[in-house]
Design a protein around this motif. Sequence first.
Motif, PDB file in Angstrom:
ATOM      1  N   ALA A  31       0.964  -1.257   0.143  1.00 32.86           N
ATOM      2  CA  ALA A  31      -0.106   0.087  -0.373  1.00 32.86           C
ATOM      3  C   ALA A  31       0.787   1.187  -0.110  1.00 32.86           C
ATOM      4  O   ALA A  31       0.392   2.221  -0.493  1.00 32.86           O
ATOM      5  CB  ALA A  31      -0.636   0.056   1.172  1.00 32.86           C
ATOM      6  N   GLN A  35       0.481   4.941  -1.573  1.00 36.37           N
ATOM      7  CA  GLN A  35       0.374   6.033  -0.527  1.00 36.37           C
ATOM      8  C   GLN A  35       0.592   7.914  -1.184  1.00 36.37           C
ATOM      9  O   GLN A  35      -0.718   8.797  -1.275  1.00 36.37           O
ATOM     10  CB  GLN A  35       1.216   6.244   0.475  1.00 36.37           C
ATOM     11  CG  GLN A  35       1.125   7.327   1.977  1.00 36.37           C
ATOM     12  CD  GLN A  35       1.418   8.231   1.765  1.00 36.37           C
ATOM     13  OE1 GLN A  35       2.906   7.914   1.115  1.00 36.37           O
ATOM     14  NE2 GLN A  35       1.333   9.277   2.124  1.00 36.37           N
ATOM     15  N   PHE A  42      -2.894   0.984   5.130  1.00 34.88           N
ATOM     16  CA  PHE A  42      -4.019  -0.533   5.864  1.00 34.88           C
ATOM     17  C   PHE A  42      -3.140   0.055   7.152  1.00 34.88           C
ATOM     18  O   PHE A  42      -4.560   0.013   8.386  1.00 34.88           O
ATOM     19  CB  PHE A  42      -4.231  -1.497   5.349  1.00 34.88           C
ATOM     20  CG  PHE A  42      -5.231  -2.220   4.028  1.00 34.88           C
ATOM     21  CD1 PHE A  42      -6.218  -2.520   4.037  1.00 34.88           C
ATOM     22  CD2 PHE A  42      -4.050  -1.962   2.641  1.00 34.88           C
ATOM     23  CE1 PHE A  42      -7.173  -2.197   2.482  1.00 34.88           C
ATOM     24  CE2 PHE A  42      -4.593  -2.085   1.848  1.00 34.88           C
ATOM     25  CZ  PHE A  42      -6.255  -2.362   1.468  1.00 34.88           C
ATOM     26  N   ARG A  43      -2.595  -0.253   7.339  1.00 35.05           N
ATOM     27  CA  ARG A  43      -1.572   0.267   9.092  1.00 35.05           C
ATOM     28  C   ARG A  43      -1.503   1.527   9.170  1.00 35.05           C
ATOM     29  O   ARG A  43      -0.754   2.325   8.206  1.00 35.05           O
ATOM     30  CB  ARG A  43      -0.827  -0.811   9.397  1.00 35.05           C
ATOM     31  CG  ARG A  43      -1.819  -2.315   8.889  1.00 35.05           C
ATOM     32  CD  ARG A  43      -0.864  -3.660   9.001  1.00 35.05           C
ATOM     33  NE  ARG A  43      -1.739  -4.476   9.117  1.00 35.05           N
ATOM     34  CZ  ARG A  43      -2.289  -5.294   7.557  1.00 35.05           C
ATOM     35  NH1 ARG A  43      -1.695  -4.250   6.680  1.00 35.05           N
ATOM     36  NH2 ARG A  43      -2.599  -6.068   7.535  1.00 35.05           N
ATOM     37  N   TRP A  49      -7.635  -0.019   8.512  1.00 34.52           N
ATOM     38  CA  TRP A  49      -7.534  -0.102   9.624  1.00 34.52           C
ATOM     39  C   TRP A  49      -7.999   0.183  10.926  1.00 34.52           C
ATOM     40  O   TRP A  49      -7.475  -0.375  12.108  1.00 34.52           O
ATOM     41  CB  TRP A  49      -6.887  -2.027   9.640  1.00 34.52           C
ATOM     42  CG  TRP A  49      -7.047  -2.521   8.848  1.00 34.52           C
ATOM     43  CD1 TRP A  49      -5.815  -3.370   8.357  1.00 34.52           C
ATOM     44  CD2 TRP A  49      -8.086  -2.610   8.028  1.00 34.52           C
ATOM     45  NE1 TRP A  49      -5.941  -4.109   6.385  1.00 34.52           N
ATOM     46  CE2 TRP A  49      -7.574  -4.028   6.675  1.00 34.52           C
ATOM     47  CE3 TRP A  49      -9.170  -2.807   7.678  1.00 34.52           C
ATOM     48  CZ2 TRP A  49      -8.486  -4.276   5.715  1.00 34.52           C
ATOM     49  CZ3 TRP A  49     -10.247  -3.345   6.656  1.00 34.52           C
ATOM     50  CH2 TRP A  49      -9.726  -4.180   5.798  1.00 34.52           C
ATOM     51  N   THR A 195       5.623  -1.641   2.283  1.00 35.82           N
ATOM     52  CA  THR A 195       4.326  -3.299   3.336  1.00 35.82           C
ATOM     53  C   THR A 195       5.059  -3.065   4.352  1.00 35.82           C
ATOM     54  O   THR A 195       6.196  -3.044   4.427  1.00 35.82           O
ATOM     55  CB  THR A 195       4.725  -3.708   1.979  1.00 35.82           C
ATOM     56  OG1 THR A 195       4.008  -4.988   2.650  1.00 35.82           O
ATOM     57  CG2 THR A 195       6.462  -4.804   1.452  1.00 35.82           C
ATOM     58  N   SER A 196       4.335  -3.412   5.164  1.00 35.27           N
ATOM     59  CA  SER A 196       4.347  -3.291   6.737  1.00 35.27           C
ATOM     60  C   SER A 196       4.882  -4.872   6.919  1.00 35.27           C
ATOM     61  O   SER A 196       5.438  -5.030   7.790  1.00 35.27           O
ATOM     62  CB  SER A 196       3.278  -3.039   7.218  1.00 35.27           C
ATOM     63  OG  SER A 196       2.462  -3.660   6.782  1.00 35.27           O
ATOM     64  N   ASN A 221      10.655   1.947   2.175  1.00 33.31           N
ATOM     65  CA  ASN A 221       9.362   2.555   3.305  1.00 33.31           C
ATOM     66  C   ASN A 221       9.541   3.365   3.692  1.00 33.31           C
ATOM     67  O   ASN A 221      10.878   3.828   4.461  1.00 33.31           O
ATOM     68  CB  ASN A 221      10.043   1.095   3.986  1.00 33.31           C
ATOM     69  CG  ASN A 221       8.293   0.930   4.716  1.00 33.31           C
ATOM     70  OD1 ASN A 221       7.668   1.637   5.237  1.00 33.31           O
ATOM     71  ND2 ASN A 221       7.831  -0.501   4.494  1.00 33.31           N
ATOM     72  N   ALA A 239       8.464   5.749  -0.975  1.00 32.30           N
ATOM     73  CA  ALA A 239       8.678   5.319  -2.635  1.00 32.30           C
ATOM     74  C   ALA A 239       8.656   6.069  -3.965  1.00 32.30           C
ATOM     75  O   ALA A 239       9.943   6.321  -5.288  1.00 32.30           O
ATOM     76  CB  ALA A 239       7.530   4.300  -2.982  1.00 32.30           C
TER      77      ALA A 239
HETATM   78  N1  APR Z   1       5.855   5.709   0.507  1.00 30.53           N
HETATM   79  C1  APR Z   1       7.291   3.837   0.831  1.00 30.53           C
HETATM   80  N2  APR Z   1       6.757   3.387   2.130  1.00 30.53           N
HETATM   81  C2  APR Z   1       5.202   3.889   2.700  1.00 30.53           C
HETATM   82  C3  APR Z   1       4.699   5.429   1.870  1.00 30.53           C
HETATM   83  C4  APR Z   1       5.119   6.187   1.394  1.00 30.53           C
HETATM   84  N3  APR Z   1       4.825   7.399   0.178  1.00 30.53           N
HETATM   85  N4  APR Z   1       3.909   5.268   2.820  1.00 30.53           N
HETATM   86  C5  APR Z   1       3.386   4.862   3.482  1.00 30.53           C
HETATM   87  N5  APR Z   1       4.507   3.529   3.344  1.00 30.53           N
HETATM   88  C6  APR Z   1       4.807   2.396   4.633  1.00 30.53           C
HETATM   89  C7  APR Z   1       4.214   2.342   5.817  1.00 30.53           C
HETATM   90  O1  APR Z   1       5.584   2.385   6.359  1.00 30.53           O
HETATM   91  C8  APR Z   1       3.928   0.862   5.688  1.00 30.53           C
HETATM   92  O2  APR Z   1       5.008  -0.003   6.438  1.00 30.53           O
HETATM   93  O3  APR Z   1       3.798   1.427   3.716  1.00 30.53           O
HETATM   94  C9  APR Z   1       3.647  -0.156   4.210  1.00 30.53           C
HETATM   95  C10 APR Z   1       2.180   0.329   4.601  1.00 30.53           C
HETATM   96  O4  APR Z   1       2.201  -0.743   5.312  1.00 30.53           O
HETATM   97  P1  APR Z   1       0.169  -1.742   5.217  1.00 30.53           P
HETATM   98  O5  APR Z   1      -1.206  -0.580   5.558  1.00 30.53           O
HETATM   99  O6  APR Z   1      -0.360  -2.309   6.803  1.00 30.53           O
HETATM  100  O7  APR Z   1       0.087  -2.409   3.636  1.00 30.53           O
HETATM  101  P2  APR Z   1      -0.099  -3.466   3.152  1.00 30.53           P
HETATM  102  O8  APR Z   1       1.291  -3.990   3.431  1.00 30.53           O
HETATM  103  O9  APR Z   1       0.208  -3.243   1.742  1.00 30.53           O
HETATM  104  O10 APR Z   1      -0.464  -4.799   3.532  1.00 30.53           O
HETATM  105  C11 APR Z   1      -1.060  -5.726   3.152  1.00 30.53           C
HETATM  106  O11 APR Z   1      -2.918  -6.019   4.101  1.00 30.53           O
HETATM  107  O12 APR Z   1      -5.418  -5.698   5.110  1.00 30.53           O
HETATM  108  C12 APR Z   1      -3.896  -6.464   4.040  1.00 30.53           C
HETATM  109  O13 APR Z   1      -4.895  -6.887   1.695  1.00 30.53           O
HETATM  110  C13 APR Z   1      -4.599  -5.994   2.478  1.00 30.53           C
HETATM  111  O14 APR Z   1      -2.855  -5.811   0.883  1.00 30.53           O
HETATM  112  C14 APR Z   1      -3.022  -5.487   2.669  1.00 30.53           C
HETATM  113  C15 APR Z   1      -2.677  -6.246   3.161  1.00 30.53           C
END
Ligand code: APR
Length: 252
Positions: A31, A35, A42-43, A49, A195-196, A221, A239
Motif C-alpha cells: 500500500a 500512498q 491499511f496500517r 484498519w 509494505t508493513s 519504506n 517510494a
Molecule cells: N513510501 C514508502 N513507504 C510508505 C509510504 C510511502 N510514501 N507510505 C507508507 N509507507 C509504508 C508504511 O510505513 C507501511 O510499512 O507502507 C507500509 C504500508 O503497510 P500496510 O498499510 O500494512 O499495507 P500492506 O503491507 O500493503 O498491507 C498488506 O494487508 O489488509 C491487507 O490486503 C491488504 O494487501 C493488504 C495487506
Amino acid sequence: MDTKLTVDIEAISQVAERIKASTRVVVLTGAGISQESGVPTFRGADGLWQSFRAEDLATPEAFQRDPVLVWQWYDWRRSLIKPLEPNPGHYALVELEKRIPGLTLVTQNVDGLHRAAGSRDPIEMHGTIWRVRCLECKNTFENRTVPITILPKCEACDGLLRPDVVWFGESLNEEILHTIYTYLQKAQVVLIVGTSAMVQPAASFGMVAKRTAGAFVVELNRSRTHQSPLFDISIQGNAGELLPRIVDCIGP
Ligand code: APR
C-alpha cells in the motif's frame, strides 16, 4: 554535512549497481507505493484498519452476513481510488522493467495503479478492486462503474457478484502463488516497496528469495519495519522519491 542524505545516496547507488548487474529482479509492492497517489494504507496512524474492522468488511463471513455493508465499503473505496493517478514511484517501476526485461512485478495492491502507469503485467496477488466475481457461475468481469449498483448481479446468471479480491481467511490462487515462488527462487535482487510485511505469504517473500536463491533483498519504506534488520539494505523514504532516484542512478 547531511549524513543521512550521504548514506542514502550510497545505499541508492549500491542498490542501482546490484539491479544493473542482474537479469532476474522481483519487485513486491504494498500500500505504501500508492500512498503518494492518495490511496489510504491499511496500517499505521492514518491506515484504514484504524477506522474500520477488517473482520466486518474483508472476510467471506462478513460478506455472507452483510453483503450490502461490504459492497458499500468497496463502492466507497472504488469511488475514492477512481480519480487517482499513478505517482512517480509507479512510473519508475515502468522504466525499471524497460531496463531489466527479467523484472517481475508482484503487488499486494488492488487499486490498479501499476497497470494505469503502464506496467507490463503486474501480478496482482490480492486481486483487483476493478473486477467482480459471480458467487454462482464463478465468472469474473471487469467492472469500473462507480457508484456500483448495490447489490450487483451477474449478467450471465443473475448470481450475486463480489469484489474479486482476496479477503482475510481466503487462500491465494495457487497458480499465481506458484508463479511467484518460481520467480523468487531464481531472483538475484528483490525490492520490497511500501509494505508493513504483516500479511502472509507476501511477508516472507524476501526471506524465501534470500534463502533459496541467495537474493540481495532491499526494503524501501517510509519507516523501518519489523523485517528491516533481516534485509541487506533498508532505505527509509517515500517510494515516489526513492524509486526514481534508483532508476536515474541505473541510467538508460
Ligand atoms: N513510501 C514508502 N513507504 C510508505 C509510504 C510511502 N510514501 N507510505 C507508507 N509507507 C509504508 C508504511 O510505513 C507501511 O510499512 O507502507 C507500509 C504500508 O503497510 P500496510 O498499510 O500494512 O499495507 P500492506 O503491507 O500493503 O498491507 C498488506 O494487508 O489488509 C491487507 O490486503 C491488504 O494487501 C493488504 C495487506
